[in-house]
Write a protein that holds these residues in place. Structure first.
Motif, mmCIF file in Angstrom:
data_model
loop_
_atom_site.group_PDB
_atom_site.id
_atom_site.type_symbol
_atom_site.label_atom_id
_atom_site.label_comp_id
_atom_site.label_asym_id
_atom_site.label_seq_id
_atom_site.Cartn_x
_atom_site.Cartn_y
_atom_site.Cartn_z
ATOM 1 N N LEU A 83 -4.037 8.646 -8.961
ATOM 2 C CA LEU A 83 -4.640 8.515 -7.637
ATOM 3 C C LEU A 83 -4.816 9.903 -7.033
ATOM 4 N N LYS A 84 -5.972 10.165 -6.472
ATOM 5 C CA LYS A 84 -6.219 11.451 -5.828
ATOM 6 C C LYS A 84 -5.332 11.583 -4.598
ATOM 7 N N ALA A 85 -4.958 12.805 -4.270
ATOM 8 C CA ALA A 85 -4.162 13.046 -3.068
ATOM 9 C C ALA A 85 -4.929 12.536 -1.854
ATOM 10 N N GLY A 86 -4.215 11.905 -0.927
ATOM 11 C CA GLY A 86 -4.853 11.389 0.281
ATOM 12 C C GLY A 86 -4.099 10.221 0.867
ATOM 13 N N ASN A 87 -4.692 9.633 1.906
ATOM 14 C CA ASN A 87 -4.098 8.481 2.584
ATOM 15 C C ASN A 87 -4.549 7.188 1.931
ATOM 16 N N TYR A 88 -3.613 6.269 1.784
ATOM 17 C CA TYR A 88 -3.875 4.965 1.197
ATOM 18 C C TYR A 88 -3.111 3.906 1.984
ATOM 19 N N ALA A 89 -3.541 2.661 1.826
ATOM 20 C CA ALA A 89 -2.797 1.511 2.335
ATOM 21 C C ALA A 89 -2.833 0.445 1.253
ATOM 22 N N MET A 109 -3.719 -19.854 8.932
ATOM 23 C CA MET A 109 -2.440 -19.209 8.620
ATOM 24 C C MET A 109 -2.258 -19.142 7.111
ATOM 25 N N PRO A 110 -1.778 -18.016 6.587
ATOM 26 C CA PRO A 110 -1.554 -17.904 5.139
ATOM 27 C C PRO A 110 -0.526 -18.921 4.649
ATOM 28 N N THR A 111 -0.829 -19.541 3.517
ATOM 29 C CA THR A 111 0.116 -20.475 2.891
ATOM 30 C C THR A 111 0.806 -19.833 1.691
ATOM 31 N N GLU A 112 0.476 -18.586 1.423
ATOM 32 C CA GLU A 112 1.110 -17.816 0.354
ATOM 33 C C GLU A 112 1.699 -16.551 0.978
ATOM 34 N N GLY A 113 2.627 -15.933 0.264
ATOM 35 C CA GLY A 113 3.254 -14.720 0.766
ATOM 36 C C GLY A 113 2.289 -13.541 0.774
ATOM 37 N N PHE A 114 2.547 -12.603 1.679
ATOM 38 C CA PHE A 114 1.709 -11.413 1.807
ATOM 39 C C PHE A 114 2.558 -10.264 2.338
ATOM 40 N N GLY A 115 2.060 -9.053 2.171
ATOM 41 C CA GLY A 115 2.752 -7.886 2.701
ATOM 42 C C GLY A 115 1.853 -6.670 2.665
ATOM 43 N N PHE A 116 2.287 -5.630 3.363
ATOM 44 C CA PHE A 116 1.509 -4.404 3.478
ATOM 45 C C PHE A 116 2.422 -3.194 3.376
ATOM 46 N N SER A 117 1.867 -2.079 2.932
ATOM 47 C CA SER A 117 2.632 -0.834 2.893
ATOM 48 C C SER A 117 3.115 -0.504 4.308
ATOM 49 N N ARG A 118 4.260 0.128 4.371
ATOM 50 C CA ARG A 118 4.955 0.501 5.615
ATOM 51 C C ARG A 118 5.463 -0.717 6.374
ATOM 52 N N ASN A 119 5.281 -1.929 5.832
ATOM 53 C CA ASN A 119 5.833 -3.163 6.402
ATOM 54 C C ASN A 119 5.604 -3.310 7.907
ATOM 55 N N PRO A 120 4.351 -3.205 8.359
ATOM 56 C CA PRO A 120 4.093 -3.359 9.797
ATOM 57 C C PRO A 120 4.344 -4.803 10.237
ATOM 58 N N GLU A 121 4.645 -4.964 11.498
ATOM 59 C CA GLU A 121 4.839 -6.313 12.035
ATOM 60 C C GLU A 121 3.492 -7.033 12.058
ATOM 61 N N VAL A 122 3.486 -8.269 11.596
ATOM 62 C CA VAL A 122 2.260 -9.068 11.553
ATOM 63 C C VAL A 122 2.475 -10.289 12.432
ATOM 64 N N GLY A 138 1.957 14.244 -3.863
ATOM 65 C CA GLY A 138 2.734 14.830 -4.945
ATOM 66 C C GLY A 138 2.586 13.997 -6.201
ATOM 67 N N PRO A 139 3.347 14.333 -7.224
ATOM 68 C CA PRO A 139 3.178 13.651 -8.507
ATOM 69 C C PRO A 139 3.624 12.195 -8.490
ATOM 70 N N ASN A 140 4.630 11.841 -7.677
ATOM 71 C CA ASN A 140 5.149 10.473 -7.666
ATOM 72 C C ASN A 140 5.453 10.034 -6.243
ATOM 73 N N THR A 141 4.914 8.884 -5.883
ATOM 74 C CA THR A 141 5.176 8.290 -4.577
ATOM 75 C C THR A 141 5.717 6.884 -4.804
ATOM 76 N N ASN A 142 6.788 6.548 -4.105
ATOM 77 C CA ASN A 142 7.401 5.222 -4.222
ATOM 78 C C ASN A 142 7.378 4.540 -2.863
ATOM 79 N N ILE A 143 6.928 3.282 -2.839
ATOM 80 C CA ILE A 143 6.961 2.517 -1.600
ATOM 81 C C ILE A 143 7.576 1.145 -1.870
ATOM 82 N N GLN A 144 8.103 0.540 -0.820
ATOM 83 C CA GLN A 144 8.652 -0.812 -0.902
ATOM 84 C C GLN A 144 7.919 -1.693 0.101
ATOM 85 N N ILE A 145 7.592 -2.904 -0.336
ATOM 86 C CA ILE A 145 6.904 -3.859 0.532
ATOM 87 C C ILE A 145 7.717 -5.158 0.557
ATOM 88 N N GLN A 146 7.969 -5.646 1.750
ATOM 89 C CA GLN A 146 8.687 -6.888 1.949
ATOM 90 C C GLN A 146 7.663 -7.997 2.221
#
Length: 150
Positions: A83-89, A109-122, A138-146
């Motif tokens: 992935l090129k350096a930059g902002n993503y979601a 209303m969603p009937t299946e699970g969903f989530g977004f990077s940075r876990n914003p309130e929905v 940088g070379p490696n970025t790690n994110i967690q989504i709930q």
């Protein structure tokens, strides 16, 4: 003498542009996404990466990269490379019926699970790109989504 300095300056400027372009080209990174909160192992998890607010989070034509993976263990881990350096979601769905769509009830209303990077309130609608955006620089970025379920 002045002409020689101008040529040298032009050469250095061209070399500098080439160097900075090659540095930018090498700033590609990898993204690891860890998805927590999956309710069951039915179906698959689909992860979509967006590089701008245009189309985020549901326009399939604006997705930079997408991966769907069968749920074999939790948390689910998905990796993206180059992935090129930059902002993503990132937008994630727990696609229980494997139709590649976030299914909804009659009220929308969603009937299946969903989530977004940075876990914003929905609450009543999907978040804006800026609420979910993160930087790959940088070379490696790690994110967690709930994942969330209604």
């Amino acid at each position: 003498m002045v002409r020689g300095l101008r040529v040298s300056g032009l050469l250095l400027a061209v070399m500098g542009l080439t160097w900075s372009s090659s540095v930018r080209a090498s700033l590609n990174g990898n993204l690891s996404v860890e998805i927590d909160g999956v309710k069951n192992k039915q179906g698959q998890v689909c992860v979509s990466i967006f590089a701008s607010s245009q189309g985020f989070p549901s326009n399939r034509d604006r997705i930079v990269q997408k991966q769907c993976t069968k749920i074999t263990e939790t948390p689910v881990k998905v990796s993206f490379n180059n992935l090129k350096a930059g902002n993503y979601a990132v937008a994630v769905i727990h696609d229980r019926n494997n139709d590649l769509t976030l299914n909804r009830n009659n009220l929308g209303m969603p009937t299946e699970g969903f989530g977004f990077s940075r876990n914003p309130e929905v609450r009543t609608s999907a978040p804006k790109f800026g609420d979910a955006a993160f930087l790959i620089a940088g070379p490696n970025t790690n994110i967690q989504i709930q994942l969330k379920y209604f």
